[in-house]
Scaffold this motif. Sequence first.
Motif, PDB file in Angstrom:
ATOM      1  N   ALA A  59      39.292  34.672  44.271  1.00 59.59           N
ATOM      2  CA  ALA A  59      40.097  35.793  44.776  1.00 59.59           C
ATOM      3  C   ALA A  59      40.489  35.535  46.230  1.00 59.59           C
ATOM      4  CB  ALA A  59      39.316  37.099  44.659  1.00 59.59           C
ATOM      5  N   THR A  60      41.697  35.936  46.585  1.00 59.17           N
ATOM      6  CA  THR A  60      42.183  35.723  47.948  1.00 59.17           C
ATOM      7  C   THR A  60      42.544  37.025  48.653  1.00 59.17           C
ATOM      8  OG1 THR A  60      44.439  35.385  47.109  1.00 59.17           O
ATOM      9  CG2 THR A  60      43.054  33.422  47.391  1.00 59.17           C
ATOM     10  N   ASN A  61      42.933  38.037  47.890  1.00 59.80           N
ATOM     11  CA  ASN A  61      43.311  39.315  48.470  1.00 59.80           C
ATOM     12  C   ASN A  61      42.072  40.109  48.860  1.00 59.80           C
ATOM     13  OD1 ASN A  61      43.931  42.435  47.860  1.00 59.80           O
ATOM     14  ND2 ASN A  61      45.779  41.443  48.646  1.00 59.80           N
ATOM     15  N   VAL A  62      42.071  40.682  50.057  1.00 65.18           N
ATOM     16  CA  VAL A  62      40.897  41.394  50.555  1.00 65.18           C
ATOM     17  C   VAL A  62      40.581  42.615  49.682  1.00 65.18           C
ATOM     18  CG1 VAL A  62      39.921  42.651  52.502  1.00 65.18           C
ATOM     19  CG2 VAL A  62      41.280  40.603  52.904  1.00 65.18           C
ATOM     20  N   SER A  63      41.613  43.337  49.230  1.00 64.35           N
ATOM     21  CA  SER A  63      41.380  44.503  48.377  1.00 64.35           C
ATOM     22  C   SER A  63      40.742  44.088  47.057  1.00 64.35           C
ATOM     23  CB  SER A  63      42.701  45.229  48.112  1.00 64.35           C
ATOM     24  OG  SER A  63      43.265  45.705  49.317  1.00 64.35           O
ATOM     25  N   THR A  64      41.203  42.971  46.512  1.00 65.64           N
ATOM     26  CA  THR A  64      40.614  42.468  45.263  1.00 65.64           C
ATOM     27  C   THR A  64      39.162  42.065  45.475  1.00 65.64           C
ATOM     28  OG1 THR A  64      42.771  41.638  44.540  1.00 65.64           O
ATOM     29  CG2 THR A  64      40.818  40.737  43.449  1.00 65.64           C
ATOM     30  N   ILE A  65      38.881  41.419  46.594  1.00 65.76           N
ATOM     31  CA  ILE A  65      37.506  41.015  46.892  1.00 65.76           C
ATOM     32  C   ILE A  65      36.614  42.245  47.035  1.00 65.76           C
ATOM     33  CG2 ILE A  65      36.029  39.925  48.632  1.00 65.76           C
ATOM     34  CD1 ILE A  65      38.318  37.984  49.186  1.00 65.76           C
ATOM     35  N   ALA A  66      37.107  43.290  47.701  1.00 64.82           N
ATOM     36  CA  ALA A  66      36.325  44.519  47.863  1.00 64.82           C
ATOM     37  C   ALA A  66      36.049  45.171  46.510  1.00 64.82           C
ATOM     38  CB  ALA A  66      37.058  45.491  48.777  1.00 64.82           C
ATOM     39  N   LEU A  67      37.063  45.200  45.627  1.00 61.43           N
ATOM     40  CA  LEU A  67      36.865  45.769  44.287  1.00 61.43           C
ATOM     41  C   LEU A  67      35.835  44.960  43.508  1.00 61.43           C
ATOM     42  CD1 LEU A  67      37.591  47.689  41.983  1.00 61.43           C
ATOM     43  CD2 LEU A  67      39.505  46.171  41.423  1.00 61.43           C
ATOM     44  N   LEU A  68      35.957  43.630  43.566  1.00 60.46           N
ATOM     45  CA  LEU A  68      34.987  42.783  42.878  1.00 60.46           C
ATOM     46  C   LEU A  68      33.590  42.966  43.456  1.00 60.46           C
ATOM     47  CD1 LEU A  68      37.068  39.490  42.494  1.00 60.46           C
ATOM     48  CD2 LEU A  68      36.304  41.003  40.652  1.00 60.46           C
ATOM     49  N   ALA A  69      33.492  43.150  44.787  1.00 58.37           N
ATOM     50  CA  ALA A  69      32.186  43.370  45.413  1.00 58.37           C
ATOM     51  C   ALA A  69      31.539  44.645  44.885  1.00 58.37           C
ATOM     52  CB  ALA A  69      32.340  43.438  46.935  1.00 58.37           C
ATOM     53  N   ALA A  70      32.353  45.699  44.705  1.00 56.91           N
ATOM     54  CA  ALA A  70      31.819  46.947  44.158  1.00 56.91           C
ATOM     55  C   ALA A  70      31.314  46.740  42.732  1.00 56.91           C
ATOM     56  CB  ALA A  70      32.891  48.036  44.194  1.00 56.91           C
ATOM     57  N   LEU A  71      32.084  46.012  41.921  1.00 56.21           N
ATOM     58  CA  LEU A  71      31.681  45.756  40.534  1.00 56.21           C
ATOM     59  C   LEU A  71      30.450  44.851  40.470  1.00 56.21           C
ATOM     60  CD1 LEU A  71      35.195  45.253  38.890  1.00 56.21           C
ATOM     61  CD2 LEU A  71      33.707  47.273  38.754  1.00 56.21           C
ATOM     62  N   VAL A  72      30.381  43.877  41.383  1.00 57.41           N
ATOM     63  CA  VAL A  72      29.189  43.034  41.448  1.00 57.41           C
ATOM     64  C   VAL A  72      27.970  43.874  41.827  1.00 57.41           C
ATOM     65  CG1 VAL A  72      28.073  41.173  42.745  1.00 57.41           C
ATOM     66  CG2 VAL A  72      30.412  40.890  41.939  1.00 57.41           C
ATOM     67  N   GLY A  73      28.177  44.849  42.725  1.00 56.58           N
ATOM     68  CA  GLY A  73      27.076  45.750  43.085  1.00 56.58           C
ATOM     69  C   GLY A  73      26.549  46.499  41.871  1.00 56.58           C
ATOM     70  N   VAL A  74      27.461  46.945  41.004  1.00 57.44           N
ATOM     71  CA  VAL A  74      27.046  47.612  39.760  1.00 57.44           C
ATOM     72  C   VAL A  74      26.233  46.652  38.894  1.00 57.44           C
ATOM     73  CG1 VAL A  74      27.837  48.681  37.617  1.00 57.44           C
ATOM     74  CG2 VAL A  74      29.007  49.200  39.773  1.00 57.44           C
ATOM     75  N   ALA A  75      26.780  45.450  38.676  1.00 58.44           N
ATOM     76  CA  ALA A  75      26.129  44.478  37.792  1.00 58.44           C
ATOM     77  C   ALA A  75      24.797  44.000  38.351  1.00 58.44           C
ATOM     78  CB  ALA A  75      27.062  43.294  37.558  1.00 58.44           C
ATOM     79  N   HIS A  76      24.696  43.860  39.663  1.00 62.43           N
ATOM     80  CA  HIS A  76      23.446  43.408  40.265  1.00 62.43           C
ATOM     81  C   HIS A  76      22.349  44.465  40.201  1.00 62.43           C
ATOM     82  CE1 HIS A  76      25.100  39.927  42.968  1.00 62.43           C
ATOM     83  NE2 HIS A  76      25.184  39.675  41.680  1.00 62.43           N
ATOM     84  N   SER A  77      22.709  45.738  40.260  1.00 61.95           N
ATOM     85  CA  SER A  77      21.712  46.814  40.275  1.00 61.95           C
ATOM     86  C   SER A  77      21.262  47.231  38.882  1.00 61.95           C
ATOM     87  CB  SER A  77      22.271  48.038  41.010  1.00 61.95           C
ATOM     88  OG  SER A  77      22.557  47.736  42.358  1.00 61.95           O
ATOM     89  N   MET A  78      22.099  47.017  37.892  1.00 63.86           N
ATOM     90  CA  MET A  78      21.768  47.452  36.534  1.00 63.86           C
ATOM     91  C   MET A  78      20.481  46.855  35.978  1.00 63.86           C
ATOM     92  SD  MET A  78      25.485  47.590  34.631  1.00 63.86           S
ATOM     93  CE  MET A  78      24.698  47.574  33.020  1.00 63.86           C
ATOM     94  N   PRO A  79      20.160  45.566  36.225  1.00 64.90           N
ATOM     95  CA  PRO A  79      18.956  45.001  35.610  1.00 64.90           C
ATOM     96  C   PRO A  79      17.648  45.533  36.174  1.00 64.90           C
ATOM     97  CG  PRO A  79      20.498  43.273  36.286  1.00 64.90           C
ATOM     98  CD  PRO A  79      20.949  44.538  36.920  1.00 64.90           C
TER      99      PRO A  79
END
Length: 443
Positions: free
Chosen positions: A102-122
Motif C-alpha cells: 500500500a502507498t496511500n496514507v489513508s489506505t495504510i491507516a484503514l489497513l492498520a485498523a483492520l490489522v488491529g482487529v485481527a491482532h486482538s481477536m486471538p
Amino acid sequence: MRTVRAWFDDTAGGLPATFWYLWSGLLINRVGAFAMLFLPLYLTEVRQVGPALTGLAVGAYGIGGVAGVLLGGVLTDRWGRRRTLVWSHLSASALMAGMAVATNVSTIALLAALVGVAHSMPSPAFVAAIVDVVPAARRSRAFNLQFWAFNLGTAGASALAGLLAEASYLALFLVDAGATLCTAVIIAWKVPETLSPGHRTTTGPRGGLRTPLTDRVFLAFVGLTFVLAVLTTQTSTVLPLSMRADGLSASAYGLVVALGGALIVAGQLFVPRLIDGRRKHRVLAGATALLAIGYASLALADQLPVYLLAALVWTVGSMLAAPPNAEINAELAPPLLRGRYQAVFYLTFPAAAFVAPTVGGASLQYLGDGHWLAVGAVGLLAVAGHLVTGPPRERRVARIRATRPAGETTPTDDVTRPAGETAPSGLTAAGPDRDRSRSTGRR
C-alpha cells in the motif's frame, strides 16, 4: 545441569501436547511480530508523513484493537477457539501483506485498523483454549511459559526488525505476514477444537456491563491502569519518532525495545519475591513513579546510552506493576461477574494504543522534548491517584473476601490476561496469572 533440568520439569512437566502447539504458534508469531512496531518510522521515513498524521494512522491500530477484543471474545465462545485462532491469523497475514504494497496514507491507516482487529481477536481464544486443555493445577505453569514465550519472542522480534528495517520495509511487512501464516498453519494442523459442544454464554447474572460501569472503586482502578497503559505505550508509538529526531537509526530503536524484552524475560519471575507482603497500591505507586521518571528523562536524551538507561528504569517499573495490576483486577470482580469486569478492564489497553500515538504525535510535534516532561507529569498524577484510592480499594477487597464462602477459590485462580494483547509491555502478570499486554502487543 541437574538444577536447570529440575526447574524445567517442575515448570513445564505434565502439560498436554495441545498446549505446546499453542505455545509454539505464539512464539513463532511473536518473533515475527515487528511490522506494526516500526509503522511510525515507515510512515515518516518512506511515506514522508508528519508526526501528527502518523500518530493518527498508528492510532487506528488501537481503535481496531478495541473492536477486535470484543469480537474475538464473542467468536471464541460461539464459533470456537480453533476457528477464531485460525481465521484471525489468516486475516492478519493477508492484511499485513496488503500493508507491504500500500502507498496511500489513508489506505495504510484503514489497513492498520483492520490489522488491529485481527491482532486482538486471538487473545481470548488463546487463553480459553489453554484453560480448556490444561488441568487447573498446572495452569499457572502454562501461563508462566506463555508469558515467557511472548516476551522472548518480542525481544527477538525487536532485534531482527531493526536489521530488516535498515534493509527493506517491504521485507519487514512480508516476514511479519509469513510468521503469522505459520502460526495459522500450526493451529489448523495440530490444535483440535477445545470448546465443549454444551458450552453456553448465557449463564450467570444478567445486567450487561452496568455493574462494572457503575462500580466507582473499580472504575478508579481502571482509570489508573489506563494511564499506566498510555505511559508504557509510548515505547511503541512516540519513542521511535523521538529517536529519529535525535538522528538515531531504526536498529538503535530496536535495541532499546529488545533491552526491555530481555529484562522482562530474565527478571520477571523474580518480581513476586520483591513485592510479596507489600501493599499493592504502594507497589503500583512506586512502579508508576519509575515509569514517570524513565520517560521524563528522555527530555534530556540525545544519545543511545541515555535511551538505554531510561529504558532500564521504565522497564523495571513495568515489571513491578504487572503482578499487582492483574491481581487487583481479579480481586475487585464479583465471582459471578468476572467476565464483565474483565471486558471493561482489558479495553483500556487498545484504548491506550489509540490515545498514546494520536495525542503523543501532536504533542511531540509541537512540544518537542517537552512532550516527555508532560508524560512524566501525568505519571506522577497517577502515583498520587494510587496512594489516594488504594486504601479504600483494599478495604473493598477485604469485604469481598469476608463474604466469600469457605473453600471457594481465590479470584486469581482462574482469571488471566489474554495472551499477546496490543498491550503495552509490563502490564501483564508474570506470576501464576501471567501476561500486556496487552500484547501487544499483538496477537
